[in-house]
Design an enzyme around this catalytic site. Structure first.
Site, mmCIF file in Angstrom:
data_model
loop_
_atom_site.group_PDB
_atom_site.id
_atom_site.type_symbol
_atom_site.label_atom_id
_atom_site.label_comp_id
_atom_site.label_asym_id
_atom_site.label_seq_id
_atom_site.Cartn_x
_atom_site.Cartn_y
_atom_site.Cartn_z
ATOM 1 N N GLU A 29 0.846 -1.200 0.000
ATOM 2 C CA GLU A 29 0.000 0.000 0.000
ATOM 3 C C GLU A 29 0.880 1.247 0.000
ATOM 4 O O GLU A 29 2.007 1.217 0.496
ATOM 5 C CB GLU A 29 -0.926 -0.062 1.244
ATOM 6 C CG GLU A 29 -1.728 1.168 1.559
ATOM 7 C CD GLU A 29 -2.744 1.566 0.500
ATOM 8 O OE1 GLU A 29 -2.397 1.583 -0.688
ATOM 9 O OE2 GLU A 29 -3.878 1.921 0.869
ATOM 10 N N ASP A 30 0.365 2.331 -0.557
ATOM 11 C CA ASP A 30 1.154 3.571 -0.570
ATOM 12 C C ASP A 30 1.169 4.248 0.801
ATOM 13 O O ASP A 30 2.224 4.506 1.358
ATOM 14 C CB ASP A 30 0.659 4.532 -1.670
ATOM 15 C CG ASP A 30 -0.840 4.865 -1.581
ATOM 16 O OD1 ASP A 30 -1.561 4.296 -0.727
ATOM 17 O OD2 ASP A 30 -1.304 5.696 -2.380
ATOM 18 N N ASP A 76 -3.405 5.917 6.358
ATOM 19 C CA ASP A 76 -3.790 7.212 6.908
ATOM 20 C C ASP A 76 -4.746 6.945 8.079
ATOM 21 O O ASP A 76 -4.306 6.633 9.172
ATOM 22 C CB ASP A 76 -4.417 8.012 5.765
ATOM 23 C CG ASP A 76 -4.724 9.454 6.121
ATOM 24 O OD1 ASP A 76 -4.032 10.026 6.959
ATOM 25 O OD2 ASP A 76 -5.677 10.011 5.533
ATOM 26 N N PHE A 100 -0.409 16.401 3.509
ATOM 27 C CA PHE A 100 -0.833 15.765 2.264
ATOM 28 C C PHE A 100 0.379 15.640 1.347
ATOM 29 O O PHE A 100 1.009 16.633 1.004
ATOM 30 C CB PHE A 100 -1.952 16.558 1.593
ATOM 31 C CG PHE A 100 -2.685 15.727 0.585
ATOM 32 C CD1 PHE A 100 -3.722 14.883 0.978
ATOM 33 C CD2 PHE A 100 -2.318 15.746 -0.755
ATOM 34 C CE1 PHE A 100 -4.369 14.074 0.053
ATOM 35 C CE2 PHE A 100 -2.970 14.946 -1.686
ATOM 36 C CZ PHE A 100 -3.995 14.109 -1.276
ATOM 37 N N ARG A 107 1.896 11.831 -9.717
ATOM 38 C CA ARG A 107 2.314 10.454 -9.429
ATOM 39 C C ARG A 107 3.713 10.188 -9.961
ATOM 40 O O ARG A 107 4.413 9.302 -9.477
ATOM 41 C CB ARG A 107 1.358 9.448 -10.090
ATOM 42 C CG ARG A 107 -0.046 9.439 -9.515
ATOM 43 C CD ARG A 107 -0.808 8.242 -10.078
ATOM 44 N NE ARG A 107 -2.244 8.332 -9.860
ATOM 45 C CZ ARG A 107 -2.880 7.899 -8.778
ATOM 46 N NH1 ARG A 107 -2.209 7.368 -7.781
ATOM 47 N NH2 ARG A 107 -4.194 8.006 -8.670
HETATM 48 P P1 IMP Z 1 -7.025 5.522 4.787
HETATM 49 O O1 IMP Z 1 -8.160 4.628 4.449
HETATM 50 O O2 IMP Z 1 -7.478 6.780 5.473
HETATM 51 O O3 IMP Z 1 -5.907 4.852 5.540
HETATM 52 O O4 IMP Z 1 -6.497 6.080 3.431
HETATM 53 C C1 IMP Z 1 -5.549 5.513 2.699
HETATM 54 C C2 IMP Z 1 -5.596 6.080 1.293
HETATM 55 O O5 IMP Z 1 -5.899 7.485 1.251
HETATM 56 C C3 IMP Z 1 -4.225 5.954 0.700
HETATM 57 O O6 IMP Z 1 -4.068 4.716 0.082
HETATM 58 C C4 IMP Z 1 -4.216 7.090 -0.278
HETATM 59 O O7 IMP Z 1 -4.803 6.683 -1.482
HETATM 60 C C5 IMP Z 1 -5.086 8.146 0.326
HETATM 61 N N1 IMP Z 1 -4.231 9.141 1.010
HETATM 62 C C6 IMP Z 1 -4.054 9.287 2.340
HETATM 63 N N2 IMP Z 1 -3.203 10.272 2.610
HETATM 64 C C7 IMP Z 1 -2.802 10.754 1.419
HETATM 65 C C8 IMP Z 1 -1.888 11.795 1.022
HETATM 66 O O8 IMP Z 1 -1.229 12.474 1.829
HETATM 67 N N3 IMP Z 1 -1.736 11.990 -0.322
HETATM 68 C C9 IMP Z 1 -2.415 11.265 -1.249
HETATM 69 N N4 IMP Z 1 -3.267 10.291 -0.930
HETATM 70 C C10 IMP Z 1 -3.469 10.036 0.397
HETATM 71 MG MG MG Z 2 -4.550 4.392 -1.975
#
Ligand code: IMP
Ligand code: MG
Length: 178
Positions: free
Chosen positions: A100-101, A104, A153, A166
């Site tokens: 995963e990237d 959050d 962000f 990207r």
């Molecule tokens: P979560 O479900 O809140 O953990 O969100 C995870 C997803 O939100 C990541 O896989 C990203 O696609 C997106 N995301 C969260 N933070 C960022 C950020 O700082 N930049 C871009 N995408 C983000």
């Molecule tokens: Mg994502």
């Protein structure tokens, strides 16, 4: 938020490369001896990370991809995550590494793990490039994390802001200017 922004470098391409190499070594040690590892990239943000990671991984691997809907910014009421593009292969009895990237709030990865667990993989682990631990809403941890970052962000190295940036070779923080 306004339209104009600049990107402040947070993690250089060189630091990312060094960290990816170290992660790959730890992952290879963990899964040593397996001949059934499937590395699953979550589209789209992980596409560069997974490409670099598997090339450093000294193990026989298969690569597959999963795309789930993101609830996105401003739509955070329904935290349901739906499958937009499912895996091509079966994972029952396989070792699975989800790549995963960013973790959050944790909702996305937690839903993905719940979905994949119903398919009875032998082992199921997560490697996330970035982690924003202060943002967590559900308790979930990746066994491997590239970098812990503050609540900013970020873009680059596969990660977008409104589908842009990207293709940056480093990770940068988005800063809005007027
Ligand atoms: P979560 O479900 O809140 O953990 O969100 C995870 C997803 O939100 C990541 O896989 C990203 O696609 C997106 N995301 C969260 N933070 C960022 C950020 O700082 N930049 C871009 N995408 C983000
Ligand atoms: Mg994502």
């Amino acid at each position: 938020m306004g339209d104009r922004y600049v990107i402040d470098e947070m993690i250089s391409a060189k630091s990312i490369a060094a960290r990816v190499e170290a992660l790959a070594r730890e992952i290879a040690d963990h899964f040593a001896g397996t001949d059934k590892l499937v590395v699953v990239g979550l589209l789209r943000g992980s596409f560069i990370f997974i490409a670099d990671l598997v090339r450093e991984l000294d193990l026989p691997v298969e690569v597959d991809f999963l795309e789930v809907s993101s609830y996105g910014m401003g739509m955070e009421s329904s935290r349901e995550v739906r499958i937009l593009k499912d895996l091509r292969g079966e994972i029952e009895g396989r070792d699975v590494l989800v790549v995963e990237d960013i973790i959050d709030t944790g909702h996305t990865i937690s839903h993905v793990l719940n979905i994949l667990r119903t398919r009875h993989p032998a082992r199921l682990e997560v490697c996330a490039l970035l982690d924003k631990p202060t943002r967590r809403e559900v308790e979930v941890r990746a066994r491997w994390t590239g970098f812990e970052i503050p609540d900013k962000f970020v873009v680059g190295y596969g990660i977008d802001y409104a589908q842009r940036n990207r293709n940056l070779d480093h990770i940068g923080a988005v800063r809005f200017v007027d």
